[in-house]
Design an enzyme around this catalytic site. Structure first.
Site, PDB file in Angstrom:
ATOM      1  N   HIS A 149       0.744  -0.842  -3.489  1.00  0.00           N
ATOM      2  CA  HIS A 149       2.178  -0.985  -3.282  1.00  0.00           C
ATOM      3  C   HIS A 149       2.383  -1.901  -2.072  1.00  0.00           C
ATOM      4  O   HIS A 149       2.042  -1.534  -0.941  1.00  0.00           O
ATOM      5  CB  HIS A 149       2.843   0.365  -3.045  1.00  0.00           C
ATOM      6  CG  HIS A 149       2.851   1.240  -4.257  1.00  0.00           C
ATOM      7  ND1 HIS A 149       2.872   2.622  -4.192  1.00  0.00           N
ATOM      8  CD2 HIS A 149       2.844   0.941  -5.580  1.00  0.00           C
ATOM      9  CE1 HIS A 149       2.871   3.116  -5.413  1.00  0.00           C
ATOM     10  NE2 HIS A 149       2.856   2.116  -6.272  1.00  0.00           N
ATOM     11  N   GLU A 204       3.989  -0.908   1.533  1.00  0.00           N
ATOM     12  CA  GLU A 204       3.399   0.167   2.345  1.00  0.00           C
ATOM     13  C   GLU A 204       2.359  -0.425   3.278  1.00  0.00           C
ATOM     14  O   GLU A 204       1.150  -0.243   3.113  1.00  0.00           O
ATOM     15  CB  GLU A 204       2.818   1.233   1.419  1.00  0.00           C
ATOM     16  CG  GLU A 204       3.877   1.853   0.512  1.00  0.00           C
ATOM     17  CD  GLU A 204       3.307   2.700  -0.603  1.00  0.00           C
ATOM     18  OE1 GLU A 204       2.064   2.797  -0.701  1.00  0.00           O
ATOM     19  OE2 GLU A 204       4.091   3.263  -1.390  1.00  0.00           O
ATOM     20  N   HIS A 208      -1.873   4.812   0.876  1.00  0.00           N
ATOM     21  CA  HIS A 208      -0.480   4.547   0.547  1.00  0.00           C
ATOM     22  C   HIS A 208       0.403   4.820   1.764  1.00  0.00           C
ATOM     23  O   HIS A 208      -0.065   5.293   2.803  1.00  0.00           O
ATOM     24  CB  HIS A 208      -0.018   5.434  -0.621  1.00  0.00           C
ATOM     25  CG  HIS A 208      -0.503   4.975  -1.958  1.00  0.00           C
ATOM     26  ND1 HIS A 208       0.303   4.334  -2.868  1.00  0.00           N
ATOM     27  CD2 HIS A 208      -1.717   5.054  -2.536  1.00  0.00           C
ATOM     28  CE1 HIS A 208      -0.384   4.044  -3.954  1.00  0.00           C
ATOM     29  NE2 HIS A 208      -1.627   4.474  -3.775  1.00  0.00           N
ATOM     30  N   GLU A 257      -1.486   9.491   1.949  1.00  0.00           N
ATOM     31  CA  GLU A 257      -0.132   9.024   2.229  1.00  0.00           C
ATOM     32  C   GLU A 257       0.090   8.992   3.735  1.00  0.00           C
ATOM     33  O   GLU A 257      -0.110   9.994   4.422  1.00  0.00           O
ATOM     34  CB  GLU A 257       0.894   9.933   1.561  1.00  0.00           C
ATOM     35  CG  GLU A 257       0.794  10.020   0.053  1.00  0.00           C
ATOM     36  CD  GLU A 257       1.461   8.838  -0.629  1.00  0.00           C
ATOM     37  OE1 GLU A 257       2.111   8.041   0.075  1.00  0.00           O
ATOM     38  OE2 GLU A 257       1.344   8.728  -1.864  1.00  0.00           O
TER      39      GLU A 257
END
Length: 829
Positions: A358, A361, A454, A526
């Site tokens: 992504h 990010e 991420h 994350e």
């Protein structure tokens, strides 16, 4: 240098690790030329000594990040619809002396007054890509035509209008409207070739004034919830402060408000508002959602890495593939130089890491850089990791999205992290080649860990997502690595925020697909865009905080693979007690985890960053409350009905099918009972049952994920309060390595009694419960050195060589826990 004067067997001159120059013989160039032609780089039939050959050699060096005497790094390739300014944007690294605390978000009553776009003057506008268009081509520099003038010209020296610009790498501002002397409405460009995904922002402003208070409002944010509603502040970079005071990115902004925008528009949009002052008059400043990390930043880092003779000994920089726009996707292979035989080298387990699937990010790239910095350092733990594992690292999976400033998608117009299961090579080359590479690695060695980095926009701290598909105490294994990481990184990592439920919408993510391929420990890490709230910190992450996550990941990997079984048993018991408390059970009470839904084992139901809403938290169940089972939906597809019919016809009834052999698609996996071993060991079968044998032809489900031998050993040695008593008759383990059941997608690696790993391609892989019991791991010492030692002495010496003087894991209260010895072999009582 004129290559036409070189001898025929020498075609290019390169720098040999920074200590001199030398010539690479022509056979090497021929090999690399044929290798890269396979990926579509060069179309010429062969190398020569002409000028085109010199260009190919220069491209070869540039692709691999090597230092070159013929020019700088290759410029990023842009879609032909994009305009790109010629200026090079670089920012200095800086860490504030004091933590930057969260701000108090403004309520609806303190939010700035709403302005209509019709009331203002457009001062910056970029024409978006035509609706419904798709990617057609790319080139260095983007659009062929001359650059337009999207910014309105100043009327004179007294004009205080800001000059906006975003036609540089990772920039994505589309429009700016001046609605007051110092008030601006901003509109972000959606991800290219889409009409949504507006979260990341990065743009430049010029012609600033120091005294006025400026108000900015982004009017088309996509997500209904954001960390800006919990104290997150935007980032500001002043070029004058960087040049004169050495100050880089810093958190700014007051009266920050995140709320719903115009209710009459569909789909709904949300507004982010903040006010800020600039530090200097006539300055050039940048605003960003998170610390930018561009594709050019990665290329500069890789070039410095290859030019360093110390670090380049352990790291090989290659090109995994090319993106849709033709930008190289780099693959780093990190390991200690092979000092033994090929068999010993093949026995090394692998660790696969990836980041930036992504593009918005950017914090994941800083965490990845911290991981690489530590792994390639001279630290004793780094040397030990390089000796024990082979690391495959893809630091930027979606370079096209990073270049154009997308938030989530690639140039294919969709999310690559939902395409691992059905990715087409032509549409998602990075995802396709990463999965293909992991399948090839699984065919020759075990992958002990896969982790995809991420960023998260709705939850603070750092946490992980796993894949909970097992039953009984086996489902605790997925929680061990995150639990250890929370103990090693208590200021940043939050274990209660970790989730392990595999939702249907996440079936195409990297962690789920790799888990189904056979990587047992498959996670998504994350990293919050904001910061940490652990221990009452409540402050933003700095670049150094993000880099430190890489060190903590390395430290946890050593703890996770430590030959000491006591450490793993300790963590298993701690996780078990934590889940008991969360479920409202008494410590040591009977009852397994097989019948407990995964959602009830977690503190809330908030999913990944792509979720639209978090939903209400799950209410804890008391011991007297009955478990409410959800009624399964009827199978409607023909494929699902046929799969269930074949499964029932091959096994007689579903009760005889082990849980690890559940159906792959269409029907949920059967959950095992607490007294049944997932590997169907003879001494773990429930009494009174006589299940039919499972043959590879009759197996309806996917391959079982490979369990860590130490995990299996700890599960059998751990607490058995919730298990049925075992039978008094003891069964002997089969001495052959081919006693396993079932077939696997990846070719299995069997270990003979000698301890050296050999690859048997068509052989079925034995389960961990059927491996030969040994006291020391075959990876800790050479077979000839182990032959003359008793089992207990071999295990102690291997564990002593493994951790040495490594720090101990500490309890949540801070007390050091005793370090015992753990054996990597699979043993049982």
């Amino acid at each position: 240098m004129d290559l036409s004067s070189c001898p025929p067997d020498r075609v290019r001159e390169v720098t040999q690790r920074g200590v001199g120059t030398g010539f690479v013989p022509e056979p090497y160039d021929s090999f690399m030329h044929s290798h890269l032609c396979y990926y579509g780089y060069f179309r010429a039939p062969s190398y020569g000594i002409s000028v085109p050959s010199a260009r190919c050699s220069w491209e070869l060096q540039a692709l691999f990040g090597c230092s070159s005497a013929w020019g700088s790094l290759p410029a990023p390739r842009w879609p032909v619809e994009c305009e790109v300014i010629k200026e090079t944007i670089e920012h200095m690294a800086w860490v504030p002396a004091e933590p930057e605390p969260f701000c108090q978000p403004a309520g609806p009553d303190l939010a700035p007054a709403a302005f209509s776009e019709e009331q203002g003057t457009v001062v910056y506008h970029l024409s978006p890509a035509p609706r419904g268009s798709c990617f057609t081509g790319a080139r260095v520099g983007g659009s062929l035509g001359p650059l337009s003038s999207p910014a309105a010209p100043l009327e004179g020296p007294e004009d205080s209008t800001l000059l906006f610009e975003s036609r540089f790498e990772s920039g994505n501002l589309q429009e700016a409207i001046k609605v007051g002397p110092y008030k601006y409405l901003l509109r972000l460009r959606p991800d290219l070739y889409t009409t949504k995904h507006t979260q990341w922002f990065y743009f430049r402003v010029q012609n600033t004034r120091r005294d006025p208070l400026y108000h900015f409002t982004i009017v088309n944010m996509a997500k209904p919830k954001s960390l800006y509603g919990k104290g997150l502040r935007p980032l500001l970079y002043s070029q004058r402060d960087a040049q004169t005071r050495g100050i880089g990115w810093r958190r700014v902004g007051d009266n920050i408000c995140y709320q719903r925008g115009d209710n009459s528009k569909e789909p709904a949009s949300f507004c982010l508002s903040w006010s800020s002052r600039f530090p200097h008059d006539g300055d050039t400043c940048f605003f960003a959602h998170s610390y930018p990390y561009t594709y050019s930043d990665l290329q500069r880092y890789l070039r410095a890495l290859v030019a360093d003779p110390a670090r380049s000994r352990y790291c090989a920089v290659q090109v995994l593939c090319r993106s849709l726009a033709g930008n190289p996707i780099y693959l780093l292979t990190i390991a200690h130089p092979a000092a033994g035989t090929t068999a010993m080298s093949a026995a090394k387990r692998a660790v696969v890491l990836s980041a930036r699937v992504h593009p918005g990010e950017s914090g994941s790239s800083w965490a990845m850089q911290g991981f690489l910095d530590f792994l390639l350092s001279t630290h004793p733990d780094a040397r030990l990791l390089r000796q024990l594992f082979v690391f495959k690292v893809v630091p930027m999976l979606n370079p096209d999205g990073v270049v154009v400033g997308n938030s989530r998608c690639s140039l294919a117009g969709s999310d690559p992290n939902r395409a691992y299961g059905t990715a087409l090579r032509a549409s998602f080359p990075g995802v396709w080649h990463l999965r293909d590479m992991i399948e090839r690695v699984l065919a020759e060695r075990e992958v002990v860990l896969y982790c995809d980095f991420h960023g998260h926009s709705r939850k603070n701290n750092v946490f992980m997502y796993g894949s909970d598909g097992g039953g009984g105490r086996t489902r605790l294994c997925q929680r061990i690595f995150p639990w250890m990481l929370s103990k090693n990184a208590p200021p940043q990592f939050s274990f209660p925020s970790c989730k392990f439920k595999v939702q249907k919408s996440k079936a195409g993510t990297g962690r789920v697909v790799m888990w189904r391929l056979g990587v047992t420990n498959s996670y998504t890490m994350e990293v919050a865009f904001s910061g940490s709230t652990m221990g009452g910190r409540s402050s933003h992450f700095t670049v150094e905080d993000l880099k430190s996550l890489g060190y903590h990941l390395c430290d946890t990997l050593l703890d996770f693979c430590d030959p000491d079984p006591a450490k793993l048993q300790q963590c298993l018991s701690e996780v078990d007690r934590l889940l008991q408390q969360r479920m409202g059970r008494e410590p040591g009470s009977n009852g397994g985890w097989s019948d407990v839904p995964t959602s009830e084992l977690e503190s809330s139901t908030s999913g990944s960053d792509s979720s639209v809403s978090e939903g209400p938290p799950a209410a804890p169940r008391g011991p007297a409350q009955a478990a409410k089972r959800q009624r399964r939906k009827p199978l409607k597809s023909r494929r699902a009905r046929n799969a269930l019919r074949r499964a029932n016809s091959g096994h007689g009834n579903r009760a005889s099918i082990p849980a690890s052999l559940g159906t792959w698609r269409g029907t949920p996996r059967a959950q095992p009972s607490g007294d049944t071993c997932p590997h169907r060991c003879p001494d773990r079968e429930p009494r009174g049952s006589n299940p039919s044998p499972v043959t590879p032809q009759a197996r309806p489900g996917p391959p079982r994920p490979r369990q860590q031998p130490a995990l299996q050993s700890a599960l059998r040695r751990g607490s058995t309060a919730r298990e049925e008593p075992r039978s008094t008759s003891s069964a002997t383990l089969p001495s052959t390595a081919g006693a396993g059941r079932g077939r696997h997608t990846a070719r299995a690696k069997s270990q003979p009694a000698g301890g050296t790993g050999t690859v048997s391609h068509p052989q079925p892989r034995p389960s961990a419960c059927h491996r030969r019991v040994t006291a020391g791991s075959a990876r800790d010492a050479a077979p000839e050195a182990q032959a003359g030692l008793p089992g207990q002495q071999r295990g102690q010496e291997a564990a002593a060589r493994w951790h040495g003087s490594r720090p101990r894991l500490t309890a949540p209260g801070g007390a050091a826990r005793p370090r015992a010895l753990r054996c990597c072999a699979c043993a049982r009582d």
